[in-house]
Design a protein around this motif. Structure first.
Motif, mmCIF file in Angstrom:
data_model
loop_
_atom_site.group_PDB
_atom_site.id
_atom_site.type_symbol
_atom_site.label_atom_id
_atom_site.label_comp_id
_atom_site.label_asym_id
_atom_site.label_seq_id
_atom_site.Cartn_x
_atom_site.Cartn_y
_atom_site.Cartn_z
ATOM 1 N N SER A 1 1.019 -1.094 0.003
ATOM 2 C CA SER A 1 -0.005 -0.085 -0.039
ATOM 3 C C SER A 1 0.943 1.259 -0.061
ATOM 4 C CB SER A 1 -1.058 -0.091 1.101
ATOM 5 O OG SER A 1 -1.636 1.124 1.230
ATOM 6 N N LEU A 2 1.924 1.096 0.767
ATOM 7 C CA LEU A 2 2.943 2.383 0.583
ATOM 8 C C LEU A 2 3.394 2.393 -0.611
ATOM 9 C CD1 LEU A 2 4.490 4.425 2.111
ATOM 10 C CD2 LEU A 2 6.180 2.619 3.033
ATOM 11 N N CYS A 3 4.164 1.461 -1.010
ATOM 12 C CA CYS A 3 4.569 1.525 -2.469
ATOM 13 C C CYS A 3 3.705 2.266 -3.451
ATOM 14 C CB CYS A 3 5.076 0.178 -2.777
ATOM 15 S SG CYS A 3 6.602 -0.187 -1.917
ATOM 16 N N GLU A 4 2.488 1.793 -3.450
ATOM 17 C CA GLU A 4 1.392 2.283 -4.592
ATOM 18 C C GLU A 4 1.301 3.750 -4.262
ATOM 19 O OE1 GLU A 4 -1.731 -0.514 -3.961
ATOM 20 O OE2 GLU A 4 -0.669 -2.268 -4.702
ATOM 21 N N LYS A 5 1.200 3.892 -2.964
ATOM 22 C CA LYS A 5 1.079 5.558 -2.767
ATOM 23 C C LYS A 5 1.939 6.392 -3.015
ATOM 24 C CE LYS A 5 1.174 7.019 1.606
ATOM 25 N NZ LYS A 5 0.677 7.238 3.079
ATOM 26 N N LEU A 6 3.303 5.849 -2.914
ATOM 27 C CA LEU A 6 4.536 6.482 -3.413
ATOM 28 C C LEU A 6 4.562 6.898 -4.774
ATOM 29 C CD1 LEU A 6 7.357 5.236 -0.956
ATOM 30 C CD2 LEU A 6 6.269 7.376 -0.851
ATOM 31 N N ILE A 7 4.258 5.680 -5.583
ATOM 32 C CA ILE A 7 4.144 5.821 -7.066
ATOM 33 C C ILE A 7 3.234 6.716 -7.400
ATOM 34 C CG2 ILE A 7 3.682 4.369 -9.030
ATOM 35 C CD1 ILE A 7 5.127 1.994 -7.702
ATOM 36 N N ARG A 8 2.027 6.649 -6.834
ATOM 37 C CA ARG A 8 0.765 7.852 -7.283
ATOM 38 C C ARG A 8 1.251 9.170 -7.048
ATOM 39 N NH1 ARG A 8 -2.375 4.084 -4.351
ATOM 40 N NH2 ARG A 8 -2.377 5.737 -2.566
ATOM 41 N N ARG A 9 1.937 9.604 -5.833
ATOM 42 C CA ARG A 9 2.089 10.688 -5.345
ATOM 43 C C ARG A 9 3.399 11.435 -5.926
ATOM 44 N NH1 ARG A 9 -0.205 11.225 1.039
ATOM 45 N NH2 ARG A 9 -2.032 10.174 0.603
ATOM 46 N N HIS A 10 4.032 10.607 -6.798
ATOM 47 C CA HIS A 10 5.422 10.985 -7.484
ATOM 48 C C HIS A 10 5.206 10.746 -9.011
ATOM 49 C CE1 HIS A 10 6.964 10.709 -3.479
ATOM 50 N NE2 HIS A 10 7.813 11.663 -3.654
ATOM 51 N N PRO A 11 4.025 11.556 -9.615
ATOM 52 C CA PRO A 11 3.775 11.289 -10.990
ATOM 53 C C PRO A 11 4.829 12.001 -11.726
ATOM 54 C CG PRO A 11 2.322 13.107 -10.017
ATOM 55 C CD PRO A 11 3.185 12.232 -8.829
ATOM 56 N N HIS A 12 5.812 12.757 -11.381
ATOM 57 C CA HIS A 12 6.992 13.287 -11.939
ATOM 58 C C HIS A 12 7.999 12.426 -12.122
ATOM 59 C CE1 HIS A 12 7.345 13.976 -7.603
ATOM 60 N NE2 HIS A 12 8.534 14.079 -7.836
ATOM 61 N N ILE A 13 7.976 11.171 -11.438
ATOM 62 C CA ILE A 13 8.935 10.087 -11.586
ATOM 63 C C ILE A 13 8.452 9.031 -12.250
ATOM 64 C CG2 ILE A 13 10.323 8.623 -10.102
ATOM 65 C CD1 ILE A 13 11.201 11.520 -9.929
ATOM 66 N N TYR A 14 7.170 8.743 -11.880
ATOM 67 C CA TYR A 14 6.678 7.422 -12.619
ATOM 68 C C TYR A 14 5.316 7.726 -13.443
ATOM 69 C CZ TYR A 14 8.688 5.613 -8.461
ATOM 70 O OH TYR A 14 9.740 4.808 -7.626
ATOM 71 N N SER A 15 5.388 8.943 -13.923
ATOM 72 C CA SER A 15 4.338 9.183 -14.908
ATOM 73 C C SER A 15 5.089 10.645 -16.049
ATOM 74 C CB SER A 15 3.067 9.817 -14.409
ATOM 75 O OG SER A 15 2.035 9.755 -15.338
ATOM 76 N N ASP A 16 3.971 11.147 -16.578
ATOM 77 C CA ASP A 16 4.400 12.293 -17.305
ATOM 78 C C ASP A 16 4.276 13.834 -16.836
ATOM 79 O OD1 ASP A 16 1.979 12.372 -17.336
ATOM 80 O OD2 ASP A 16 1.611 12.071 -19.720
ATOM 81 N N THR A 17 4.011 13.840 -15.599
ATOM 82 C CA THR A 17 3.765 15.097 -14.825
ATOM 83 C C THR A 17 5.142 15.624 -14.827
ATOM 84 O OG1 THR A 17 1.813 14.355 -13.536
ATOM 85 C CG2 THR A 17 2.996 16.350 -12.657
ATOM 86 N N ILE A 18 5.190 17.013 -14.841
ATOM 87 C CA ILE A 18 6.387 17.810 -14.650
ATOM 88 C C ILE A 18 6.614 18.454 -13.384
ATOM 89 C CG2 ILE A 18 8.001 19.686 -15.576
ATOM 90 C CD1 ILE A 18 6.765 18.973 -18.277
ATOM 91 N N ALA A 19 7.719 18.318 -12.608
ATOM 92 C CA ALA A 19 7.815 19.123 -11.233
ATOM 93 C C ALA A 19 9.159 19.411 -11.297
ATOM 94 C CB ALA A 19 7.384 18.235 -10.050
ATOM 95 N N ASP A 20 9.567 20.497 -11.635
ATOM 96 C CA ASP A 20 10.993 21.142 -11.664
ATOM 97 C C ASP A 20 11.892 21.503 -10.407
ATOM 98 O OD1 ASP A 20 11.348 20.740 -14.360
ATOM 99 O OD2 ASP A 20 10.323 22.560 -14.640
ATOM 100 N N ASP A 21 11.020 21.587 -9.384
ATOM 101 C CA ASP A 21 11.434 22.043 -7.987
ATOM 102 C C ASP A 21 10.587 21.358 -6.851
ATOM 103 O OD1 ASP A 21 8.950 23.589 -7.834
ATOM 104 O OD2 ASP A 21 10.211 25.381 -8.445
ATOM 105 N N GLU A 22 11.294 21.579 -5.616
ATOM 106 C CA GLU A 22 10.578 21.276 -4.609
ATOM 107 C C GLU A 22 9.299 21.663 -4.172
ATOM 108 O OE1 GLU A 22 11.353 20.946 0.502
ATOM 109 O OE2 GLU A 22 12.542 22.158 -0.951
ATOM 110 N N GLU A 23 9.106 23.013 -4.431
ATOM 111 C CA GLU A 23 7.562 23.414 -4.167
ATOM 112 C C GLU A 23 6.664 22.774 -5.209
ATOM 113 O OE1 GLU A 23 4.882 25.368 -2.314
ATOM 114 O OE2 GLU A 23 7.092 25.530 -2.003
#
Length: 266
Positions: free
Chosen positions: A94-116
């Motif tokens: 459950s934790l792994c799935e949540k981490l993947i969902r909440r990091h779409p800039h790593i595991y999908s095509d969302t762009i997030a260039d900075d911490e904010e």
């Protein structure tokens, strides 16, 4: 520094812990009695002990306290498996799935260039996942007030509700300070409305926490460091007075100040 283990050794260590947990739950009278509810206050205590170790930057103690918290996680999972509600595998999955969902800039095509941008994405995804009607719905009610204020402000910022510049926040601090000073004149002896004073003082604290967030100071950590500094200096005062054959309760404030100033120089 001890040699760090590889992935195989880490998995073997975790498997050993799970085996020990099974044995304790089956054979130890104390472990057999525990419930999720009975462990709760112990988990909170362990968390604060970890916090102390972190503030003291004691890496060996941090390691030990992390072990204690890991034990609690495994313990809860063991009880969950007995109730056929969850086990350590489903907790981790459950934790792994949540981490993947909440990091779409790593595991999908969302762009997030900075911490904010990462923080804003996280809060938006979290809000959608939990189905909260309010952005602030995920702030635990039982959090200490200072930490809760930090989380409230962070969550509001996550959806764009925030000051733009830190000078604006400081102006708010000064405004709240002046309001408090004007309403409850520190120089006078007039009786004050304590309920109103409490509200105004809360506003002042909230604005200070807000400013601390803007300049990347953790106000909880800052206050705890000041607490520890005060304790150290006060204990020096106590010991110095004792060494001089004096009782601290019999000393004048001026006499105590001499030792206090000595403590500050140490």
């Amino acid at each position: 520094m001890p040699e760090l283990s590889n992935r195989k050794q880490q998995l073997e260590a975790f498997d050993r812990l799970l085996t020990i947990m099974d044995e304790l739950r089956e054979q130890c009278p104390w472990d057999k009695k525990q419930t999720i509810e009975s462990l709760r206050h112990l988990t909170i205590e362990e968390t604060f002990e970890l916090s102390d170790a972190i503030l003291e930057n004691d890496m060996d103690e941090i390691k030990k306290e992390l072990g204690d918290i890991l034990l609690h996680i495994v313990f809860y999972a063991k009880i969950g498996s007995e109730k056929k509600s969850f086990d350590i595998s489903t907790v981790i999955d459950s934790l792994c799935e949540k981490l993947i969902r909440r990091h779409p800039h790593i595991y999908s095509d969302t762009i997030a260039d900075d911490e904010e941008a990462v923080k804003q994405n996280w809060e938006k995804i979290k809000l959608k996942e939990k189905g909260n009607t309010s952005v602030l719905g995920g702030v635990p009610k039982s959090l200490p007030a200072l930490i809760k204020a930090m989380r409230i402000q962070e969550k509001a910022r996550g959806v764009g509700f925030d000051w733009e510049e830190k000078n604006q926040v400081w102006e708010k601090v000064e405004e709240e300070m002046q309001e408090f000073k004007a309403e409850f004149n520190v120089a006078g002896d007039m009786e004050i409305d304590h309920e109103k004073a409490t509200g105004e003082f809360g506003d002042l604290l909230f604005s200070l926490i807000n400013y601390a967030r803007f300049i990347e100071i953790n106000p909880e950590e800052a206050l705890e460091k000041t607490n520890l500094k005060f304790i150290k200096r006060f204990q020096y005062l106590e010991n110095a007075a004792k060494d001089s054959g004096k009782k601290i309760e019999d000393m004048t404030l001026a006499e105590m100040d001499v030792y206090w100033e000595e403590a500050k120089r140490r």
